[in-house]
Design a protein around this motif. Sequence first.
Motif, PDB file in Angstrom:
ATOM      1  N   CYS A 223     -11.171  -0.977   1.063  1.00 35.07           N
ATOM      2  CA  CYS A 223     -10.312   0.155   0.684  1.00 35.07           C
ATOM      3  C   CYS A 223     -10.929   0.969  -0.445  1.00 35.07           C
ATOM      4  O   CYS A 223     -10.705   2.181  -0.531  1.00 35.07           O
ATOM      5  N   HIS A 226      -9.002   3.447  -2.504  1.00 34.11           N
ATOM      6  CA  HIS A 226      -7.571   3.430  -2.232  1.00 34.11           C
ATOM      7  C   HIS A 226      -6.966   2.057  -2.472  1.00 34.11           C
ATOM      8  O   HIS A 226      -5.899   1.750  -1.970  1.00 34.11           O
ATOM      9  N   PRO A 234       1.148   4.661  -2.962  1.00 36.44           N
ATOM     10  CA  PRO A 234       2.264   4.012  -3.640  1.00 36.44           C
ATOM     11  C   PRO A 234       1.820   3.257  -4.902  1.00 36.44           C
ATOM     12  O   PRO A 234       0.686   2.808  -4.991  1.00 36.44           O
ATOM     13  N   TRP A 236       1.962   0.301  -6.447  1.00 40.51           N
ATOM     14  CA  TRP A 236       2.280  -1.123  -6.299  1.00 40.51           C
ATOM     15  C   TRP A 236       2.160  -1.887  -7.608  1.00 40.51           C
ATOM     16  O   TRP A 236       2.974  -2.737  -7.912  1.00 40.51           O
ATOM     17  N   LEU A 306      -4.025 -10.082  10.852  1.00 37.64           N
ATOM     18  CA  LEU A 306      -4.081  -8.627  10.992  1.00 37.64           C
ATOM     19  C   LEU A 306      -3.725  -8.197  12.395  1.00 37.64           C
ATOM     20  O   LEU A 306      -3.978  -7.072  12.812  1.00 37.64           O
TER      21      LEU A 306
ATOM     22  N   ARG B 583      -6.955   7.758   3.831  1.00 40.70           N
ATOM     23  CA  ARG B 583      -7.097   6.319   3.645  1.00 40.70           C
ATOM     24  C   ARG B 583      -7.546   5.593   4.889  1.00 40.70           C
ATOM     25  O   ARG B 583      -8.121   4.530   4.808  1.00 40.70           O
ATOM     26  N   LEU B 622       5.421  -2.473  12.241  1.00 39.44           N
ATOM     27  CA  LEU B 622       4.321  -3.432  12.380  1.00 39.44           C
ATOM     28  C   LEU B 622       3.009  -2.844  11.875  1.00 39.44           C
ATOM     29  O   LEU B 622       2.259  -3.506  11.161  1.00 39.44           O
ATOM     30  N   THR B 626       0.619  -4.001   8.872  1.00 40.30           N
ATOM     31  CA  THR B 626      -0.705  -4.483   9.239  1.00 40.30           C
ATOM     32  C   THR B 626      -1.806  -3.712   8.525  1.00 40.30           C
ATOM     33  O   THR B 626      -2.790  -4.303   8.097  1.00 40.30           O
ATOM     34  N   PRO B 628      -4.511  -2.635   6.575  1.00 34.80           N
ATOM     35  CA  PRO B 628      -5.038  -3.240   5.357  1.00 34.80           C
ATOM     36  C   PRO B 628      -5.221  -2.205   4.249  1.00 34.80           C
ATOM     37  O   PRO B 628      -5.179  -2.541   3.078  1.00 34.80           O
ATOM     38  N   GLN B 629      -5.421  -0.974   4.631  1.00 36.43           N
ATOM     39  CA  GLN B 629      -5.680   0.072   3.647  1.00 36.43           C
ATOM     40  C   GLN B 629      -4.394   0.690   3.121  1.00 36.43           C
ATOM     41  O   GLN B 629      -4.437   1.561   2.271  1.00 36.43           O
ATOM     42  N   GLN B 633       2.497   4.804   6.325  1.00 32.25           N
ATOM     43  CA  GLN B 633       3.788   4.713   5.657  1.00 32.25           C
ATOM     44  C   GLN B 633       4.881   4.957   6.686  1.00 32.25           C
ATOM     45  O   GLN B 633       4.712   5.749   7.607  1.00 32.25           O
ATOM     46  N   ASP B 639       6.439   2.530   1.016  1.00 33.96           N
ATOM     47  CA  ASP B 639       6.123   1.507   0.020  1.00 33.96           C
ATOM     48  C   ASP B 639       6.819   1.826  -1.298  1.00 33.96           C
ATOM     49  O   ASP B 639       7.358   0.947  -1.963  1.00 33.96           O
ATOM     50  N   ASN B 640       6.790   3.093  -1.672  1.00 34.54           N
ATOM     51  CA  ASN B 640       7.405   3.473  -2.942  1.00 34.54           C
ATOM     52  C   ASN B 640       8.908   3.211  -2.950  1.00 34.54           C
ATOM     53  O   ASN B 640       9.469   2.797  -3.962  1.00 34.54           O
ATOM     54  N   LEU B 643       9.334  -0.495  -3.225  1.00 29.60           N
ATOM     55  CA  LEU B 643       8.969  -0.893  -4.588  1.00 29.60           C
ATOM     56  C   LEU B 643      10.080  -0.546  -5.570  1.00 29.60           C
ATOM     57  O   LEU B 643      10.386  -1.320  -6.474  1.00 29.60           O
ATOM     58  N   PHE B 652      11.397  -6.379 -15.667  1.00 28.61           N
ATOM     59  CA  PHE B 652      10.840  -7.209 -16.743  1.00 28.61           C
ATOM     60  C   PHE B 652      10.019  -6.347 -17.671  1.00 28.61           C
ATOM     61  O   PHE B 652       9.712  -5.210 -17.319  1.00 28.61           O
TER      62      PHE B 652
END
Lengths: 320, 652
Positions: A223, A226, A234, A236, A306, B583, B622, B626, B628-629, B633, B639-640, B643, B652
Amino acid sequence: MAIQDDIKSAIAEALPGLSCVIGWGAGPEALRAAPLFMRDAADVDKFTAGFLAVNNPALFLPSLKGAKVGLVVKGCDARSVGQLVAENLVSREAIHLIGYPCRGVIDMDKATAALEGRCEPGEVKGLREENEDIVLDAPGGEIRLAKKDVAADKCARCRYPNAESADVFVGEKAAPVVERDDYADLAAFENMALDARKAFWEKEMSRCIRCYACRNACPLCVCRDHCVASSREPHWLTQADGVRDKLFFQLIHATHLAGRCTGCGECERACPVGIPLLTLKRAFSRQVEGLFGYTAGIDRSTPPLLTFKLEEPAIKEREW
Amino acid sequence: MRIGVFICHCGSNIAGTVDCAAVASKARAYPDVAYSTDIMYACAEPGQDAIIAAIKEHLLTGVVVASCTPRMHEPTFRKTVERAGLNRYMFEMANIREHVSWIGKDIEANTNKAAELVRMAVSKLRLNRELKPKSFPVTKRLLVVGGGVAGIQAALDAADAGLEVIMVEKQPTIGGKMAKLDKTFPTVDCSSCILGPRMVDVAQHPNITLYAYSEVDSISGYVGNFDVKIRKKASYVDWSKCTGCGLCTEKCPSKKSYDRFNEGVGPTTAIIIPFPQAIPKKASIEREYCRQFNTGKCGVCAKVCPTGAIDYGMQDEFIDAKVGGIVAATGYDLMDWTVYQEYGGGRYPDVVTSLQYERMLSASGPTGGHIKRPSDGEEPKDVVFIQCVGSRDVSVGRPYCSGFCCMYTAKQAILTKDHIPDSRSYVFYMDIRSPGKGYDEFTRRVQEEYQARYIRGRVSMVYPKGKKLIVRGADTLMGAQVEIEADLVVLAVGAEAAEGAPHLAEKLRISYDSYGFFMEGHPKLRPVETNTAGVFLAGACQGLKDIPSSVAQGSAAAAKALALLSRDMLDSDPQIASVNLNRCVGCRKCIEVCPFKAIQEIDLRGQPKAEVIETVCQGCGLCNATCPQGAIQLSHFTDNQLLAEVEALCRF
C-alpha cells in the motif's frame, strides 16, 4: 567463488532482455552488502552473492511494474516473489528469476554481539567464507566466526533454500535445513503467562519510534503511500506516541500479512530498535498453515484470508 | 449539522428498564445535537408526527431514533424523515430494545448503555451523506426450484398470472413426495388423482418451462436479475424423441436396480419411467445399474426403442436462464432411521418406513396395491406402527416434531383395515398431534371405527421370532409392558430438509438452520420471504408441513414473487461500494470475492483497476473488507463512519 561467476554469467546472459537485474553489491561497510541494480556489464562485475546477500530484492518489484526485471533470489526471496505473483500484485511474465542455493545469511545483530570486545563491525575490512565459517579481516588480526552462530534465525529453520520457481538455477541445489517448521520459537514465547506476554510486548513497543522501517522493508506491504498507519482518510490510527498506538499499528501490520507473510524477516532486520516483529507474523503464519493448509509464497492460489469460499475444505464447519 | 434525537419508550418495553428521559438529556450534550426528547411510541402516528414537527421547528438536518431493531422500523422512520423533507439516509437508528432493555434489568447500566448506543449513532450520522437510489429493469421470469406440490402450486399460480416460469426438478418426474403417497389425510382421497391434473397443468401450461432431471448449478446476480445455470443431467434418452411408450422398461434385462421412486420396495429396471402418471413421461437410464455402461454389452433398449431415442453418449447439458425471482421448494427427505439399532437398524426386511408402506398401499406401486411382507410376500395380519422415529428425539439430534406423521399413521392404519379387513393395527405414539381442520376427528375415527389400538409409549426393541417380529414397548397409560407379535412394522420416520438443501441455500445466499431448513425472513410476518431479496420459500424446505400448508405456502410465495415482478423497474440500494482509483493496485481480489459479479477490471492509463457496477452491487461489503489497500469504501458504512462509532464507544 565459482558459483558467483556462474551467477554473473547468468545475469549477463539475461540482461539484454531486461530493464535491470537486482542483486547485491558492496555496501557501506565490509560486513554489509546493499541491493545492486545492474543495467550493464560493468554493473554485473560488482555483483556479490553469499553470506552477506541479506536484502530481499522482491521488495522493489511492485514499484517496477510495467518493466521486465531480473532478480537474483535466495529461496526466501523467491517465496516473496511467489506471493506477489499469487496475489496478482506483479506479473510473473514480467520477472526473470535467477536462483542459487542459499546456505544462510548474516544477522548483523548477532555478528555485532560476537565481535563485542574485539572490534566494531564497521572496522572490519573484509570477509571471506570458508565452508562453515566466515573469516573477518579485523584491525587486530583475523577473526573466525562459525556461520551458524551469526546466521539469521530464519536460516536455522529454512525449508526452501533453493528458489524452486526460478527461471534459471545456478549450482547444485542445497538440502533444506529442516523438513518442517515446528515453530519452536513461538512455543517458547507462548510458555510465558499472559500477563508476562503483555508486559513483554509493552516493553518492546515502548522502544518503537514509528519510523515504519518494518513496513517499508516488507516486500508484501504494497500500500505504501496509502498505508492505514499514515492515512487521514480514513483515519484509522492516530499519530500518538503511546505504546498502545504502536502495538495497534504492529498488530495491524501483522494482521494484514496473515497468510501472506513468507517469513523473510526483513521487518525485524530493518527495525532500528530490535523489536522481534517476526514473532507476531509467525503466529499468524502458523495459524493459517494449520487452518487452511496454505504456505505463503509456495502455494499459488490467493491467500485464504483475502478470498471468500462458501466452504473451506480444511475447516469442517458443517458435516453435510 | 443539526441532529434531533428521539428516545422511544416503546410503552414499557424500553422504559421499563431504561430511563428514557435521562438518555434524552445526556444526548443533548453530544456534538451537533440540536434537539433531544423522549417519546412514547416513535413508530406510532403521533410519534412520527412529532418527529416531523421537530425537524421543521428545529431545522434538523439529521435524525437519530433510539428504539427497536432496524429490521422492523428503519424503513418506517426513513419514510418519516423523507416526509419532512430530509434525505432518507440522514437517519440512524440505535437499538435500545433488543440490545438493551430486553436483555438486562439494571436500570442504571441499561441507561448508560442506551446513551452510549445513541452517542455511536450520533457520531455516525455526523458523517452520513445524502444518497439517492438508481433504478434498474426487472426480468419478469420466475424460477421455481423443486417440482413437489408446493413448487407446482407456486409455478401454476405465477404462470396463471401471466409470469413466465422455469421449473427445475432434480428427479426425472415432478410430483415430489406427494406423488409417492397412496391416499391423503383427512379425506382419504387418492393422492395421484388430485395431484395428477396439477402435474399435467405444469406440463401443458404455455408459461411454464419444465426442466426435469435437472439441477441448479449456479446462481449469480441479484433481485430482479438473477443469472441461473441449470444442469440438465444426462438421461441417456433423447426426450424429444421418447414417447414414453415404456417398451424399453419392459425389455431391459437389468432387473435388479434400486427403485428410487418406490423407495426400494421391489427392484426395477435400469431404464425407467418412475410411475405411470410421471410428468414428463419420459424414460431415463440409471447409469450405475445399466449393463451397457457397466459391461459395454447390452444395447437392448436402443434396439427396441421405436423412435431411436436412446443415446448412450449423452452428456450433461447446461442451460443459462435469466430470472427476476426465485422460489425454493425443495421439500424434505426422511432421516436415516437406521441409527435406531433397537428397531433393527435396517436388518429386518419386515421393518419398513412409512413411505415404503405408501408404495405398498398404492395400486401403481410394485405390489399392485396389495400389502405384502417384503420377506415372504405374505399378507400381514398384525401391523405395528411406531411413531416419532427420528422426531422429538434429542438422542438422535432430532428435537423437532415432523408434524405430519401422526396424521399419516392414522391414515395408514385406516388403509390397512380397508385392504385387509381381518387385520389388526397397533400404533405406538408419544402424543397425538392433530391440530388441523378435520384432523382430530380423523385420528378419533381410526381408533373408534377402525379399531386401531393406540398405545401411548415408546418401543424399546423389535426382534425377530420365527416369522414374526416381536415389538416390545411400554404402555405408559396402563403402566405396563406390552409385547406384540407383529407381521409387519411400519416406522413413521421423521423428516429432514431435502438432501443437498444446504448447498442450494449457499447458492441462493439464504440462511438455513442446523437441520438444513431454509430460514424465513421473519418467523411470523415474513414466512415465505427470505432475507435475500427476490428469493422466496414454499413448502417443507422452510420447515415441515403437510400438503394443505405446502399448497398454501406455494400460493403465498407466488403472490410475493408476483408483487415483486409486477414492477418494471426496481430501485437499487444506494448503499454500495466504490473504488478509490488512486489506491487500487489492480490485484483483483475484490473481483474474486464479489458474489454478485459487480466488480469489473478497467484499464486506467495502462494500469489495471477495479470498478463497481453500481446497479449490480448489493452493498454486501465483502470487497470492502477484502481490499488490502482499503481502496474500496461502502457508502453509508465508510471506514470513517465505522471508526466514528468505535471511537464514540471506546473513548480514551
